[in-house]
Design an enzyme around this catalytic site. Structure first.
Site, PDB file in Angstrom:
ATOM      1  N   HIS A  54       5.870 -14.172  -0.012  1.00 50.23           N
ATOM      2  CA  HIS A  54       4.002 -14.137  -0.368  1.00 50.23           C
ATOM      3  C   HIS A  54       3.752 -14.488  -0.933  1.00 50.23           C
ATOM      4  CE1 HIS A  54      -0.435 -13.567  -0.075  1.00 50.23           C
ATOM      5  NE2 HIS A  54       0.070 -12.168  -0.086  1.00 50.23           N
ATOM      6  N   HIS A  78      -0.903 -11.507  -8.204  1.00 46.37           N
ATOM      7  CA  HIS A  78      -2.497 -10.844  -8.062  1.00 46.37           C
ATOM      8  C   HIS A  78      -2.149  -9.479  -6.423  1.00 46.37           C
ATOM      9  CE1 HIS A  78      -1.389 -13.135  -3.446  1.00 46.37           C
ATOM     10  NE2 HIS A  78      -1.730 -12.076  -3.514  1.00 46.37           N
ATOM     11  N   GLU A  82      -2.988  -3.447  -7.146  1.00 49.48           N
ATOM     12  CA  GLU A  82      -2.080  -2.479  -5.906  1.00 49.48           C
ATOM     13  C   GLU A  82      -1.418  -2.047  -5.245  1.00 49.48           C
ATOM     14  OE1 GLU A  82      -5.322  -2.555  -4.171  1.00 49.48           O
ATOM     15  OE2 GLU A  82      -4.964  -1.646  -1.977  1.00 49.48           O
ATOM     16  N   ASP A  83       0.090  -2.594  -5.367  1.00 47.18           N
ATOM     17  CA  ASP A  83       0.589  -2.484  -3.842  1.00 47.18           C
ATOM     18  C   ASP A  83       2.488  -2.000  -5.567  1.00 47.18           C
ATOM     19  OD1 ASP A  83      -0.575  -3.173  -2.209  1.00 47.18           O
ATOM     20  OD2 ASP A  83       1.097  -5.273  -2.298  1.00 47.18           O
TER      21      ASP A  83
END
Ligand code: MN
Length: 731
Positions: A54, A78, A82-83
């Site tokens: 991705h 990016h 978050e992950d």
């Protein structure tokens, strides 16, 4: 959508090393890739691909837009906060503050999307924050669009519910942003995917239709493409021509918005012609319109009036003899680059230039004034729904779209009324408008129109036409300038008519006083009378009488002095039969001689009916000039009396005229259409836009028969909306 093969880091590298050469920049990107690969190791996407795929795809999209090293690196990173439980500080430490801030912004936006609910107000609030987050730094927008594009490409692995909600959000938020930024290829692909997931049945129908009909249509387009290419080759104008097919999503929009069937959509294919200069664009347009009939109402001059996203091009739709209908886009290489890359073409990374997001945003705001509205709006303290409404109406929907009863779309600015609508259809419809039906109910002419309204204008040719009050009812400048012109002309016409009648009546009185048959008055007023009193026609004679520039008694005196004129029309007849023997191939004759070569001068372009004089050249016969041509002033010794040959049988003479107008859409096509309707040839057109005054000057050469014909055309041109001056040119 066919499944594309995943890209590798090497692919990304190959793209960005075309324009990034600094070793430290390349290392920064490489490091970001490795950092991301390490942090996301073991994570699998719903497609079954490792997560890093991705990030590679997102970086690849950014690199094809020629994003700088910071943007590509941030693209790789990016999703790390978050992950992967990476902190903003960690990114700042490993990379720099700039990248950390961008990634942090993107994380906030992502969190908003995750909490999506069905509550409308909540969704609106979410959208608002997405805009706010992105407005800070254009690089955030580019990365977010690349991220969304790849997520849409792989949406098939999501649940049905997510397919719909993500597609809807994409359509509501990201498609308009991509469109406004002029990122047309991203916008097109996003929109196609949205339609595919939101309206799968209709989408499939379009794809099947295209598959089945492509071959037929392609053949006729190829044929037409070749014919146009041959024509342009002959003209020696540089060009490149290519055929292209419309996005399924734009076909879908036409089906829905215009309620058409697939067979009724004829501009599925478009030809694109790319050339060198702006003038080349108009020249090519002229050539195409001289060979193929343009479809009325389909010409768009986005060169004179660029779209808000800086898009420039000429669009026209033409019909071939075999009734193939085809859209043609004409633009320069420069315009094409902006059309394809939009803001990215401007924003494109330039090596060794320090990137300053504030400076960048300032420059962009200057280019795209909507963007500054967008940013200042974000700072106001409005409720979220209100904010979305403002956004939709003021920025993404500066226009409303209404329909004629036949389904033709008319776009107008917000606040427009049925009168604007009427003038947009045709100035005559506007002038004769007496009422309007909106969605089948009768409304007053000052009703504000909304998108989706079906508007039918009631006209009456016997109506009084516009009045002063109408100026307050309309919103568009087109309608305003037309109404103003109409009012001015009405006053002038009225005055003129009155003066003609007055002059005629006083002459009639003098005829009666002199006991001359007043009913024969008109017969007596022959050309020689007009000539003697130096007027071009009877109307002018009467006007001169009414304004006391000519005494009626002096006309009687003249008639009495010239007995041959007095002896009525008999003489006229014999003169004209005698003249028939004269040469009919020469426009002008030297008085009393039939065998002297006379040519019309090209500096002042005299046309039959002009007052003229001959200039004796050395060895090349007589050059005919208009009597007031500055080029023959002070040359009286070489001048000779000449006269227009009444038996001249040639078709037409060329006249150069200059037109000045307030700049607007479709101006040139309106002029060309007017000439075409009057069957007036045009053999030159040069247009120049003056951005400082927002005006355009146009030089055209037209073919006319005589001065009356010319005046008639001139009067029609001056009546074209936004035109304010039409003049003959002397070189
Ligand atoms: Mn992502």
């Amino acid at each position: 959508m066919e499944k594309k093969k995943n890209h590798t880091y090497q692919d990304v590298y190959d793209v960005f090393t075309r324009y990034i050469h600094n070793k430290s920049d390349i290392n920064l990107i490489q490091k970001a890739y490795e950092f991301a690969a390490d942090k996301h190791a073991g994570q699998i996407r719903k497609s079954g691909d490792p997560y890093i795929i991705h990030l590679i795809e997102v970086a690849y999209i950014i690199a094809t837009l020629q994003g700088g090293p910071t943007t590509i690196a941030a693209g790789f990173l990016h999703d790390t906060i978050e992950d992967c439980e990476v902190t903003k500080e960690e990114i700042a430490k490993n990379f720099n503050d700039d990248i950390a801030e961008i990634v942090f912004c993107l994380t906030k936006i992502k969190a908003l999307s995750h909490n999506r609910r069905h509550d409308k107000d909540f969704v609106a609030e979410g959208h608002r924050k997405i805009f706010l987050g992105m407005a800070k730094d254009i690089r955030v927008i580019i990365i977010k669009l690349a991220d969304r594009l790849h997520n849409m490409r792989t949406l098939e692995f999501q649940t049905n519910e997510k397919k719909v909600s993500i597609s809807q959000e994409t359509l509501d938020v990201y498609v308009p942003i991509a469109d406004r930024l002029g990122l047309s290829s991203i916008k097109g692909e996003l929109e196609d995917l949205c339609i595919m997931y939101l309206h799968p049945i209709e989408y499939q129908k379009i794809i099947t239709y295209l598959d089945q009909n492509m071959k037929n249509r392609e053949d006729s387009i190829k044929h037409l493409q070749k014919k146009i290419a041959d024509m342009l080759l002959q003209s020696k104008i540089p060009f490149e021509i290519s055929a292209r097919i419309k996005h399924p999503s734009s076909i879908y929009k036409k089906l829905v918005d215009k309620n058409k069937t697939l067979d009724e959509i004829y501009d599925i294919f478009a030809l694109r012609i790319i050339t060198k200069t702006e003038i080349n664009c108009y020249e090519i347009l002229g050539l195409i319109h001289s060979e193929y009939r343009p479809l009325p109402g389909r010409f768009k001059d986005y060169i004179a009036v660029p779209k808000p996203n800086m898009y420039q091009s000429l669009h026209t739709t033409v019909i071939d003899r075999d009734s193939t209908i085809l859209e043609i886009q004409i633009r320069t290489y420069e315009m094409d680059e902006i059309a394809e890359g939009g803001i990215a073409a401007h924003w494109r990374y330039k090596e060794n230039m320090k990137y300053d997001p504030k400076q960048e945003q300032k420059e962009i705001m200057e280019k795209l004034h909507w963007f500054s509205d967008f940013v200042s709006l974000s700072n106001e303290d409005e409720s979220a729904m209100e904010y979305m409404n403002t956004l939709q109406h003021e920025i993404f929907g500066a226009n409303i779209y209404c329909f004629t009863p036949h389904g033709k779309v008319i776009d107008l600015p917000t606040g427009a009324t049925p009168l604007d609508f009427a003038y947009k259809i045709h100035s005559k419809v506007g002038d004769q408008a007496v009422g309007a039906l909106v969605n089948n109910s009768l409304v007053s002419l000052n009703t504000e129109l909304k998108t989706g309204d079906v508007v039918e204008i009631k006209t009456n040719p016997q109506s009084n036409g516009p009045n002063e009050g109408w100026l307050k009812l309309v919103k568009t400048n087109q309608a305003k300038s037309h109404i103003r012109k109409w009012l001015l002309k009405k006053n002038a016409d009225f005055l003129r008519e009155t003066n003609i009648e007055k002059g005629k009546e006083s002459l009639r009185e003098v005829f009666r006083e002199n006991k001359i048959n007043e009913h024969k008055m008109m017969d007596y007023l022959s050309d020689s009378v007009l000539k003697n009193f130096q007027v071009d026609n009877l109307d002018e004679l009467f006007i001169a009488i009414s304004s006391k520039n000519i005494q009626p008694s002096s006309i009687i005196d003249y008639l009495k002095l010239n007995r041959d004129t007095f002896e009525d029309l008999l003489i006229k007849k014999s003169v004209s039969s005698k003249n028939k023997s004269l040469s009919s191939s020469q426009a002008v004759l030297v008085k009393g001689k039939t065998n002297i070569l006379c040519n019309l001068s090209s500096c002042c372009c005299p046309i039959p009916g002009d007052k003229i004089v001959g200039y004796i050249t050395q060895g090349k016969g007589v050059k005919v000039h208009r009597i007031d041509c500055p080029n023959i002033a002070n040359q009286s010794r070489r001048l000779i009396d000449v006269t227009w040959n009444p038996n001249y049988e040639n078709a037409s003479c060329s006249v150069d005229i200059s037109i000045k107008a307030n700049d607007r859409d479709n101006l040139i096509i309106d002029i060309m259409n007017l000439l075409a309707q009057n069957k007036v040839g045009c053999n030159k057109l040069i247009s120049k836009k003056h951005t400082s005054t927002n005006t355009t000057s146009i030089l055209i050469a037209i073919n006319v028969i005589d001065i009356n014909h010319f005046n008639n055309i001139k009067n029609q041109i001056i009546n074209i909306p936004s035109v304010y001056e039409v003049e003959r040119v002397t070189h």
